[in-house]
Design a protein around this motif. Sequence first.
Motif, PDB file in Angstrom:
ATOM      1  N   THR A 189       0.822  -1.207   0.000  1.00 21.54           N
ATOM      2  CA  THR A 189       0.000   0.000   0.000  1.00 21.54           C
ATOM      3  C   THR A 189       0.856   1.257   0.000  1.00 21.54           C
ATOM      4  O   THR A 189       0.464   2.282  -0.564  1.00 21.54           O
ATOM      5  N   LEU A 190       2.029   1.201   0.628  1.00 20.27           N
ATOM      6  CA  LEU A 190       2.884   2.381   0.710  1.00 20.27           C
ATOM      7  C   LEU A 190       3.302   2.882  -0.671  1.00 20.27           C
ATOM      8  O   LEU A 190       3.548   4.077  -0.850  1.00 20.27           O
ATOM      9  N   LYS A 191       3.361   1.980  -1.643  1.00 24.75           N
ATOM     10  CA  LYS A 191       3.746   2.384  -3.002  1.00 24.75           C
ATOM     11  C   LYS A 191       2.626   3.171  -3.683  1.00 24.75           C
ATOM     12  O   LYS A 191       2.874   3.936  -4.613  1.00 24.75           O
ATOM     13  N   LEU A 192       1.388   2.935  -3.239  1.00 21.59           N
ATOM     14  CA  LEU A 192       0.243   3.587  -3.875  1.00 21.59           C
ATOM     15  C   LEU A 192      -0.121   4.918  -3.213  1.00 21.59           C
ATOM     16  O   LEU A 192      -0.807   5.745  -3.827  1.00 21.59           O
ATOM     17  N   ILE A 193       0.334   5.103  -1.982  1.00 27.75           N
ATOM     18  CA  ILE A 193      -0.105   6.257  -1.194  1.00 27.75           C
ATOM     19  C   ILE A 193       0.259   7.607  -1.814  1.00 27.75           C
ATOM     20  O   ILE A 193      -0.572   8.528  -1.829  1.00 27.75           O
ATOM     21  N   PRO A 194       1.502   7.833  -2.314  1.00 30.88           N
ATOM     22  CA  PRO A 194       1.821   9.171  -2.839  1.00 30.88           C
ATOM     23  C   PRO A 194       0.836   9.657  -3.895  1.00 30.88           C
ATOM     24  O   PRO A 194       0.409  10.811  -3.864  1.00 30.88           O
ATOM     25  N   SER A 195       0.460   8.775  -4.826  1.00 29.92           N
ATOM     26  CA  SER A 195      -0.489   9.175  -5.870  1.00 29.92           C
ATOM     27  C   SER A 195      -1.840   9.533  -5.281  1.00 29.92           C
ATOM     28  O   SER A 195      -2.454  10.546  -5.641  1.00 29.92           O
ATOM     29  N   MET A 196      -2.332   8.710  -4.348  1.00 28.31           N
ATOM     30  CA  MET A 196      -3.625   8.987  -3.727  1.00 28.31           C
ATOM     31  C   MET A 196      -3.588  10.265  -2.903  1.00 28.31           C
ATOM     32  O   MET A 196      -4.544  11.048  -2.906  1.00 28.31           O
ATOM     33  N   TYR A 217       0.418  14.125   1.601  1.00 27.88           N
ATOM     34  CA  TYR A 217      -0.691  15.065   1.419  1.00 27.88           C
ATOM     35  C   TYR A 217      -0.234  16.499   1.714  1.00 27.88           C
ATOM     36  O   TYR A 217      -0.461  17.420   0.916  1.00 27.88           O
ATOM     37  N   LEU A 218       0.430  16.684   2.860  1.00 29.58           N
ATOM     38  CA  LEU A 218       0.867  18.022   3.244  1.00 29.58           C
ATOM     39  C   LEU A 218       1.941  18.557   2.306  1.00 29.58           C
ATOM     40  O   LEU A 218       1.970  19.759   2.004  1.00 29.58           O
ATOM     41  N   ASP A 219       2.821  17.677   1.828  1.00 27.91           N
ATOM     42  CA  ASP A 219       3.826  18.100   0.844  1.00 27.91           C
ATOM     43  C   ASP A 219       3.147  18.619  -0.419  1.00 27.91           C
ATOM     44  O   ASP A 219       3.546  19.652  -0.979  1.00 27.91           O
ATOM     45  N   GLU A 220       2.130  17.899  -0.871  1.00 23.38           N
ATOM     46  CA  GLU A 220       1.425  18.314  -2.093  1.00 23.38           C
ATOM     47  C   GLU A 220       0.665  19.613  -1.860  1.00 23.38           C
ATOM     48  O   GLU A 220       0.641  20.494  -2.731  1.00 23.38           O
ATOM     49  N   ARG A 221       0.035  19.769  -0.686  1.00 16.76           N
ATOM     50  CA  ARG A 221      -0.668  21.013  -0.385  1.00 16.76           C
ATOM     51  C   ARG A 221       0.296  22.192  -0.371  1.00 16.76           C
ATOM     52  O   ARG A 221      -0.039  23.295  -0.812  1.00 16.76           O
ATOM     53  N   GLN A 222       1.511  21.960   0.138  1.00 13.05           N
ATOM     54  CA  GLN A 222       2.515  23.017   0.158  1.00 13.05           C
ATOM     55  C   GLN A 222       2.894  23.413  -1.265  1.00 13.05           C
ATOM     56  O   GLN A 222       3.003  24.603  -1.583  1.00 13.05           O
ATOM     57  N   VAL A 223       3.097  22.424  -2.117  1.00 17.35           N
ATOM     58  CA  VAL A 223       3.426  22.707  -3.521  1.00 17.35           C
ATOM     59  C   VAL A 223       2.294  23.478  -4.191  1.00 17.35           C
ATOM     60  O   VAL A 223       2.522  24.462  -4.911  1.00 17.35           O
ATOM     61  N   LEU A 224       1.064  23.039  -3.961  1.00 15.79           N
ATOM     62  CA  LEU A 224      -0.088  23.710  -4.559  1.00 15.79           C
ATOM     63  C   LEU A 224      -0.218  25.136  -4.045  1.00 15.79           C
ATOM     64  O   LEU A 224      -0.526  26.056  -4.814  1.00 15.79           O
ATOM     65  N   MET A 225       0.007  25.318  -2.744  1.00 14.08           N
ATOM     66  CA  MET A 225      -0.100  26.649  -2.160  1.00 14.08           C
ATOM     67  C   MET A 225       0.951  27.580  -2.743  1.00 14.08           C
ATOM     68  O   MET A 225       0.664  28.739  -3.084  1.00 14.08           O
ATOM     69  N   GLU A 226       2.177  27.089  -2.857  1.00 18.46           N
ATOM     70  CA  GLU A 226       3.241  27.916  -3.404  1.00 18.46           C
ATOM     71  C   GLU A 226       2.983  28.251  -4.869  1.00 18.46           C
ATOM     72  O   GLU A 226       3.278  29.359  -5.329  1.00 18.46           O
ATOM     73  N   SER A 227       2.419  27.304  -5.609  1.00 20.01           N
ATOM     74  CA  SER A 227       2.055  27.567  -6.999  1.00 20.01           C
ATOM     75  C   SER A 227       0.950  28.617  -7.089  1.00 20.01           C
ATOM     76  O   SER A 227       0.983  29.511  -7.931  1.00 20.01           O
TER      77      SER A 227
END
Length: 437
Positions: free
Chosen positions: A94-101, A166-176
């Motif tokens: 499952t850990l391999k699938l988590i980043p995409s989700m 999730y938080l890493d992606e939110r940070q990227v989205l926020m900075e964008s």
Amino acid sequence: MTSDLYLHLHPKGSVEDVFSNAMIGQQQLKNAVLEVGEGAVAWALEEAANSLERLQGEFQTVPDLPTPEIRLNLETLILDILMSSLSKTSEHQTLKLIPSMARQAARREVPFSSIVKNMRANQIIWVNNFFTASASLTMTPSTIQRLVTRGAGVVDELIEHFVICYLDERQVLMESQIARRRALVEKLVGNEVTLGPLDLKQIKDDHGLDLQHHHIGIMVSDINAKHSADLGKLQRNLQDAIAGDTALVVSSTQHVTWAWVSTLNAPTTAQIKRLEETLAHLSGARCALGEPAKGPAGFRRTHLQARDVSNAATPSSIRGIMRWADHVLTILLGQDLEKAAWYVDSVLGPLAYTSEKSSGYRQTLGAYLQSGNSLLHGAEILGIHRNTLVYRLQQIEVLLDYPIKERELEIRCALHLVAHFEQRVLKAEAGQPATSV
């Protein structure tokens, strides 16, 4: 070799139907069957399908819910839980699938707390269903403990990984988003631009900003708004100050932040007061406000006014919450301090020195003008006799070489510059070090 621990598990439907509807890959399916048995795998996949139905009901408002990917995650997770009880070293697929989700959830702005809650709920349901199906078996306390703790460990690891991604992606989205906002406002405040209805709609859809509204431009200095979280907090505070309306916050530099509060109707005096009170709570910050103005042109104008106040405040004694209307004279007169110093020298002459004597003359002159050219009231302000004020004013006119009434407006402006910029617009007497402008 298949473990005996799960031989009693079987799906409610046929194994063939469950396998044919599964999203999990064939090789992973074969490996799971070898580990825990065909019936147990089919039971787990059926549980995953039931969990998906519950999840779809809970997240039915989320647009374009990626159902196949979610089902694959649920199937993989429950199989990881089953196999974890057999070996501490089993790899959690499952850990391999988590980043995409996690990225998809972040982009859809699904609160991760809701997702974590759903994961925990599934964990509890699966455990309860497992022990219900295992009611006829006799298990030792150590076996039960192993099943529960290792299964919980899998879910804990999954949740931790999901939250980080999730938080890493939110940070990227926020900075964008911050970058796009900065580009937009730089375009809007740089030069007057013509915007059509489609442009205005796109800006509103992308940034929640209706340029047709009334706007108050704000310039916040000496605040560390380097991180998106700081900007978000400031934006929420501004929006709360004028309830029901919108706020836009953009970091210009590490220590200067641009902001706007936009309202459908012209902001009231009470609303502006609440806004000022909110800004006053920004510890150590200096805040400049433009005057309310409407439409795209007003969005630009109020920002430029706030910027001018902020620029004028930097070399002056102005502090706290500053509105353009209160400081417009200082802004206009003090835009070029070198020329402002020339002006003070031209108007005040011998009264433009940094000496204590010149300062006393300026104080006398200022009190007299402040009193409305009243000798009586001017003397009261200074705490001296009326005749003493008359004598001092005569001395001042001799030094100026012109009557006060003849150039009263110019004198008021010169004294205003001295009051706000002090030694920056004064000159040193012979023998004193010069003050740089």
